[in-house]
Write a protein that holds these residues in place. Sequence first.
Motif, mmCIF file in Angstrom:
data_model
loop_
_atom_site.group_PDB
_atom_site.id
_atom_site.type_symbol
_atom_site.label_atom_id
_atom_site.label_comp_id
_atom_site.label_asym_id
_atom_site.label_seq_id
_atom_site.Cartn_x
_atom_site.Cartn_y
_atom_site.Cartn_z
ATOM 1 N N GLY A 113 0.495 -1.234 -0.081
ATOM 2 C CA GLY A 113 0.162 -0.065 0.013
ATOM 3 C C GLY A 113 0.749 0.750 -0.463
ATOM 4 O O GLY A 113 2.081 1.278 0.105
ATOM 5 N N GLY A 114 0.398 2.339 0.591
ATOM 6 C CA GLY A 114 1.217 3.458 0.550
ATOM 7 C C GLY A 114 1.835 4.064 -0.732
ATOM 8 O O GLY A 114 1.385 3.819 -1.607
ATOM 9 N N VAL A 115 2.615 4.992 -0.790
ATOM 10 C CA VAL A 115 3.694 5.768 -1.784
ATOM 11 C C VAL A 115 4.587 4.447 -2.335
ATOM 12 O O VAL A 115 4.577 4.131 -4.346
ATOM 13 N N THR A 116 4.594 3.460 -1.596
ATOM 14 C CA THR A 116 4.967 2.150 -2.269
ATOM 15 C C THR A 116 4.768 1.530 -3.571
ATOM 16 O O THR A 116 5.200 0.671 -4.599
ATOM 17 N N GLY A 117 2.711 1.026 -3.073
ATOM 18 C CA GLY A 117 1.990 0.079 -4.023
ATOM 19 C C GLY A 117 2.219 1.484 -5.155
ATOM 20 O O GLY A 117 1.898 1.004 -6.283
ATOM 21 N N ILE A 118 2.020 2.821 -4.864
ATOM 22 C CA ILE A 118 1.826 3.698 -5.783
ATOM 23 C C ILE A 118 3.826 3.935 -7.132
ATOM 24 O O ILE A 118 3.354 3.913 -8.382
ATOM 25 N N HIS A 177 6.064 0.010 -12.751
ATOM 26 C CA HIS A 177 4.909 -0.953 -13.925
ATOM 27 C C HIS A 177 4.132 -0.596 -15.301
ATOM 28 O O HIS A 177 4.770 -0.588 -16.651
ATOM 29 N N LEU A 178 4.195 0.845 -15.649
ATOM 30 C CA LEU A 178 3.393 1.268 -16.371
ATOM 31 C C LEU A 178 4.637 2.125 -17.437
ATOM 32 O O LEU A 178 4.632 1.947 -18.396
ATOM 33 N N PHE A 179 5.648 2.718 -16.607
ATOM 34 C CA PHE A 179 6.158 3.376 -17.612
ATOM 35 C C PHE A 179 7.682 2.750 -17.732
ATOM 36 O O PHE A 179 8.990 3.449 -18.241
ATOM 37 N N GLY A 180 7.691 1.827 -17.082
ATOM 38 C CA GLY A 180 9.698 1.156 -16.885
ATOM 39 C C GLY A 180 10.626 1.526 -16.184
ATOM 40 O O GLY A 180 11.384 1.908 -16.545
ATOM 41 N N VAL A 227 13.595 4.964 -8.142
ATOM 42 C CA VAL A 227 13.307 5.829 -8.974
ATOM 43 C C VAL A 227 12.164 6.654 -8.236
ATOM 44 O O VAL A 227 12.195 7.516 -7.440
ATOM 45 N N PHE A 228 10.807 5.988 -8.749
ATOM 46 C CA PHE A 228 9.879 6.414 -7.986
ATOM 47 C C PHE A 228 9.976 6.264 -6.738
ATOM 48 O O PHE A 228 9.057 7.496 -6.140
ATOM 49 N N LEU A 229 10.475 4.991 -5.926
ATOM 50 C CA LEU A 229 10.619 5.299 -4.290
ATOM 51 C C LEU A 229 10.570 6.662 -3.965
ATOM 52 O O LEU A 229 10.090 7.680 -3.052
ATOM 53 N N PHE A 230 12.046 6.945 -3.926
ATOM 54 C CA PHE A 230 13.019 8.193 -3.842
ATOM 55 C C PHE A 230 12.188 9.330 -4.046
ATOM 56 O O PHE A 230 12.092 10.387 -3.093
ATOM 57 N N VAL A 231 11.933 9.435 -5.145
ATOM 58 C CA VAL A 231 11.085 10.596 -5.672
ATOM 59 C C VAL A 231 9.619 10.935 -5.122
ATOM 60 O O VAL A 231 9.961 12.055 -4.794
ATOM 61 N N LEU A 232 9.141 10.616 -5.120
ATOM 62 C CA LEU A 232 7.577 10.434 -4.443
ATOM 63 C C LEU A 232 7.711 10.198 -3.233
ATOM 64 O O LEU A 232 6.609 11.267 -2.144
ATOM 65 N N ASN A 233 8.531 10.156 -2.664
ATOM 66 C CA ASN A 233 8.743 9.772 -0.769
ATOM 67 C C ASN A 233 9.307 11.174 -0.196
ATOM 68 O O ASN A 233 9.100 11.724 0.710
ATOM 69 N N ILE A 234 10.422 12.427 -1.193
ATOM 70 C CA ILE A 234 10.697 13.772 -0.699
ATOM 71 C C ILE A 234 9.955 14.331 -0.436
ATOM 72 O O ILE A 234 10.271 14.988 0.638
ATOM 73 N N PHE A 264 -3.551 -4.524 -12.673
ATOM 74 C CA PHE A 264 -2.855 -5.985 -12.142
ATOM 75 C C PHE A 264 -3.572 -6.853 -12.357
ATOM 76 O O PHE A 264 -3.246 -8.491 -12.561
ATOM 77 N N GLY A 265 -5.298 -6.946 -12.547
ATOM 78 C CA GLY A 265 -6.428 -7.559 -12.341
ATOM 79 C C GLY A 265 -6.567 -8.299 -10.588
ATOM 80 O O GLY A 265 -6.638 -8.173 -9.472
ATOM 81 N N LEU A 266 -8.191 -7.868 -10.637
ATOM 82 C CA LEU A 266 -9.144 -8.078 -9.345
ATOM 83 C C LEU A 266 -8.438 -8.904 -8.069
ATOM 84 O O LEU A 266 -7.728 -8.624 -7.674
ATOM 85 N N GLU A 267 -7.532 -10.689 -8.920
ATOM 86 C CA GLU A 267 -7.375 -10.981 -8.216
ATOM 87 C C GLU A 267 -6.047 -10.232 -7.453
ATOM 88 O O GLU A 267 -5.544 -11.067 -6.226
ATOM 89 N N SER A 268 -4.885 -10.449 -8.584
ATOM 90 C CA SER A 268 -3.675 -9.804 -7.453
ATOM 91 C C SER A 268 -4.100 -8.416 -6.518
ATOM 92 O O SER A 268 -3.692 -8.253 -5.299
ATOM 93 N N ALA A 269 -4.572 -7.806 -6.983
ATOM 94 C CA ALA A 269 -5.917 -6.378 -6.214
ATOM 95 C C ALA A 269 -5.877 -7.474 -4.592
ATOM 96 O O ALA A 269 -5.604 -6.611 -3.480
ATOM 97 N N LEU A 270 -6.890 -8.257 -4.647
ATOM 98 C CA LEU A 270 -7.336 -8.259 -3.650
ATOM 99 C C LEU A 270 -6.176 -9.446 -2.409
ATOM 100 O O LEU A 270 -6.096 -9.730 -1.027
ATOM 101 N N TYR A 271 -4.942 -10.088 -3.373
ATOM 102 C CA TYR A 271 -3.721 -10.743 -2.707
ATOM 103 C C TYR A 271 -2.604 -9.926 -1.839
ATOM 104 O O TYR A 271 -2.585 -9.409 -1.360
#
Length: 286
Positions: A39-44, A50-53, A58-65, A171-178
């Motif tokens: 969940g949280g920033v890590t999930g985003i 996954h979407l932008f490759g 990089v995402f983790l550091f930039v979004l958390n700053i 990722f699909g509903l199943e992955s979201a539930l997991y």
Amino acid sequence: MKNQKLLEKIIRAIMIIIGAVITAYGLEAVLIPNAVIDGGVTGISIMGAHLFGIPLGVFLFVLNIPFVYLGYKQVGKTFAIMSIVGIAALSISTVLLHNVETILGPEDPLLVVLAGGLLLGVGIGIVLRNGGALDGSEVLAVLLSRKIPFSVGDIILFINAFIFIGASFIFGLESALYSALTYYIAKNVIDIIQVGLEKSKSVRVVSRKSEEIGDAIQSRLGRGVTYSQGRGGFSNESTEILDCVINRMEENKLVSIIKDIDPGAFVVISDVSEVRGGSFKKRDIH
């Protein structure tokens, strides 16, 4: 004294780095290869990678700053520094461990959820216990809770609900539930790491037989007690109030002691997140 404080901070930073590495391993070796997110920033960040490759780190550091800056303004410099250490360690570790061998496959989804939740919970719990943070959503939740009539837990749950809904489209509903189940397991492991297995409870007893109850608690449970004077709002009579701290395994025995001595006693039992000082350590009564 200064050297001792510096050594304590260095040890805390090392523990935070260890916690961040454990978290990164849980993400890269268990969860992400099986399309399960946190969940949280890590999930985003996982969805963004996954979407932008772009590398997850990089995402983790930039979004958390931005959230670290908010933490610096609202909580303090030490918290911000420790959080930067943790986030930087997590970001670098996810890059270094990106090609690590996956230890569980999609044929064992429940094992993936269990192992991933345990690794995340242990890693994040170690970081939080040492005064840092790996996810900015918790800082945001604390700040929002001061402005709106919802608790920190409610706000985090609300934020993660949207994140897991977004994950269902990617990722699909199943992955979201997991992913939601993984988050639940991690949250409970974090609580155990922070509080411990022997969660403490605070007990307050209002009774005319407070001293008799206190003597029984000390002799049969080995716990210290404290007395204070009070006055009933309805009866306007003075009474003695007893306070003590026990662990959760002793709760039933304590309630039984109170009932035996004064069935009409007023008893309040509440959870305690941390106990310091005093003589809380139970003495040998056998």
